[in-house]
Design a protein around this motif. Structure first.
Motif, mmCIF file in Angstrom:
data_model
loop_
_atom_site.group_PDB
_atom_site.id
_atom_site.type_symbol
_atom_site.label_atom_id
_atom_site.label_comp_id
_atom_site.label_asym_id
_atom_site.label_seq_id
_atom_site.Cartn_x
_atom_site.Cartn_y
_atom_site.Cartn_z
ATOM 1 N N PHE A 47 -15.653 57.872 -7.141
ATOM 2 C CA PHE A 47 -15.216 56.492 -7.732
ATOM 3 C C PHE A 47 -13.708 56.263 -7.519
ATOM 4 O O PHE A 47 -13.276 55.429 -7.079
ATOM 5 C CB PHE A 47 -15.109 56.551 -9.328
ATOM 6 C CG PHE A 47 -14.633 55.585 -10.027
ATOM 7 C CD1 PHE A 47 -15.119 54.205 -9.934
ATOM 8 C CD2 PHE A 47 -13.317 55.740 -10.563
ATOM 9 C CE1 PHE A 47 -14.571 53.290 -10.393
ATOM 10 C CE2 PHE A 47 -12.938 54.713 -11.471
ATOM 11 C CZ PHE A 47 -13.323 53.396 -11.510
ATOM 12 N N LEU A 48 -12.882 57.555 -7.578
ATOM 13 C CA LEU A 48 -11.369 57.553 -7.424
ATOM 14 C C LEU A 48 -11.399 57.319 -5.916
ATOM 15 O O LEU A 48 -10.196 56.446 -5.427
ATOM 16 C CB LEU A 48 -10.697 58.892 -8.052
ATOM 17 C CG LEU A 48 -10.712 58.855 -9.460
ATOM 18 C CD1 LEU A 48 -10.002 60.551 -9.724
ATOM 19 C CD2 LEU A 48 -10.087 57.725 -9.938
ATOM 20 N N ASN A 49 -12.076 58.048 -5.057
ATOM 21 C CA ASN A 49 -11.928 57.833 -3.669
ATOM 22 C C ASN A 49 -12.241 56.353 -3.267
ATOM 23 O O ASN A 49 -12.044 56.185 -2.022
ATOM 24 C CB ASN A 49 -12.362 59.248 -2.877
ATOM 25 C CG ASN A 49 -12.071 60.254 -3.205
ATOM 26 O OD1 ASN A 49 -10.644 60.324 -3.162
ATOM 27 N ND2 ASN A 49 -12.690 61.329 -3.002
ATOM 28 N N SER A 50 -12.945 55.523 -3.801
ATOM 29 C CA SER A 50 -13.483 54.324 -3.422
ATOM 30 C C SER A 50 -12.489 53.246 -3.469
ATOM 31 O O SER A 50 -12.308 52.223 -2.821
ATOM 32 C CB SER A 50 -14.629 53.870 -4.410
ATOM 33 O OG SER A 50 -14.226 53.368 -5.568
ATOM 34 N N PHE A 51 -11.262 53.685 -4.171
ATOM 35 C CA PHE A 51 -10.021 52.665 -4.005
ATOM 36 C C PHE A 51 -9.151 52.670 -2.880
ATOM 37 O O PHE A 51 -9.005 54.074 -2.306
ATOM 38 C CB PHE A 51 -9.070 52.786 -5.413
ATOM 39 C CG PHE A 51 -9.843 52.563 -6.415
ATOM 40 C CD1 PHE A 51 -9.914 51.252 -6.956
ATOM 41 C CD2 PHE A 51 -10.466 53.581 -7.332
ATOM 42 C CE1 PHE A 51 -10.561 51.007 -8.398
ATOM 43 C CE2 PHE A 51 -11.090 53.377 -8.582
ATOM 44 C CZ PHE A 51 -11.146 52.113 -9.019
ATOM 45 N N PRO A 52 -8.633 51.871 -2.253
ATOM 46 C CA PRO A 52 -7.681 52.186 -1.017
ATOM 47 C C PRO A 52 -6.463 52.490 -1.470
ATOM 48 O O PRO A 52 -5.905 52.196 -2.499
ATOM 49 C CB PRO A 52 -7.557 50.540 -0.652
ATOM 50 C CG PRO A 52 -8.045 49.731 -1.836
ATOM 51 C CD PRO A 52 -8.988 50.467 -2.577
ATOM 52 N N GLU A 53 -5.877 53.495 -0.594
ATOM 53 C CA GLU A 53 -4.739 54.023 -0.834
ATOM 54 C C GLU A 53 -3.514 52.623 -0.906
ATOM 55 O O GLU A 53 -3.542 51.852 -0.007
ATOM 56 C CB GLU A 53 -4.202 54.863 0.049
ATOM 57 C CG GLU A 53 -5.039 56.185 -0.231
ATOM 58 C CD GLU A 53 -4.105 57.479 0.821
ATOM 59 O OE1 GLU A 53 -3.178 57.262 1.039
ATOM 60 O OE2 GLU A 53 -5.191 58.078 1.338
ATOM 61 N N VAL A 54 -2.682 52.848 -1.993
ATOM 62 C CA VAL A 54 -1.510 51.689 -1.788
ATOM 63 C C VAL A 54 -0.446 52.396 -1.086
ATOM 64 O O VAL A 54 0.105 53.420 -1.307
ATOM 65 C CB VAL A 54 -1.103 51.699 -3.511
ATOM 66 C CG1 VAL A 54 -0.041 50.546 -3.406
ATOM 67 C CG2 VAL A 54 -2.104 51.172 -4.218
ATOM 68 N N PRO A 55 0.148 51.406 -0.128
ATOM 69 C CA PRO A 55 1.274 52.184 0.882
ATOM 70 C C PRO A 55 2.411 52.384 -0.110
ATOM 71 O O PRO A 55 2.666 51.632 -1.170
ATOM 72 C CB PRO A 55 1.573 51.231 1.599
ATOM 73 C CG PRO A 55 0.576 50.164 1.430
ATOM 74 C CD PRO A 55 -0.311 50.437 0.237
ATOM 75 N N GLY A 56 3.102 53.361 0.167
ATOM 76 C CA GLY A 56 4.592 53.587 -0.715
ATOM 77 C C GLY A 56 4.265 54.678 -1.987
ATOM 78 O O GLY A 56 5.109 54.654 -2.543
#
Length: 57
Positions: A47-56
Motif C-alpha cells: 500500500f505504501l509503495n503504491s504512492f508516487p514519490e514526491v520530489p524533494g
C-alpha cells in the motif's frame, strides 16, 4: 407533537461481572498468528509503495 426514541447500544453487551463483582480482566485474548502479521505487514508495504514519490523529500 414529536416524540423521541433513544436506544442504548450497551444493553446487549455481555457483562464481564462475576458473582464476586467485576474482575477487571478480559475473559479471553486472541492474538494474531505470525503468518497473519507477516501478511498484514506485506500488504501495508505494498500500500505504501503504491504512492508516487514526491520530489524533494
Amino acid at each position: 407533537m414529536t416524540s423521541s426514541i433513544r436506544h442504548s447500544c450497551t444493553h446487549d453487551v455481555p457483562s464481564t461481572d462475576s458473582l464476586d463483582g467485576p474482575s477487571g480482566k478480559t475473559p479471553f485474548l486472541i492474538e494474531p498468528s505470525a503468518d497473519l502479521l507477516d501478511r498484514a505487514h506485506s500488504g501495508w508495504m505494498r500500500f505504501l509503495n503504491s504512492f508516487p514519490e514526491v520530489p524533494g523529500e
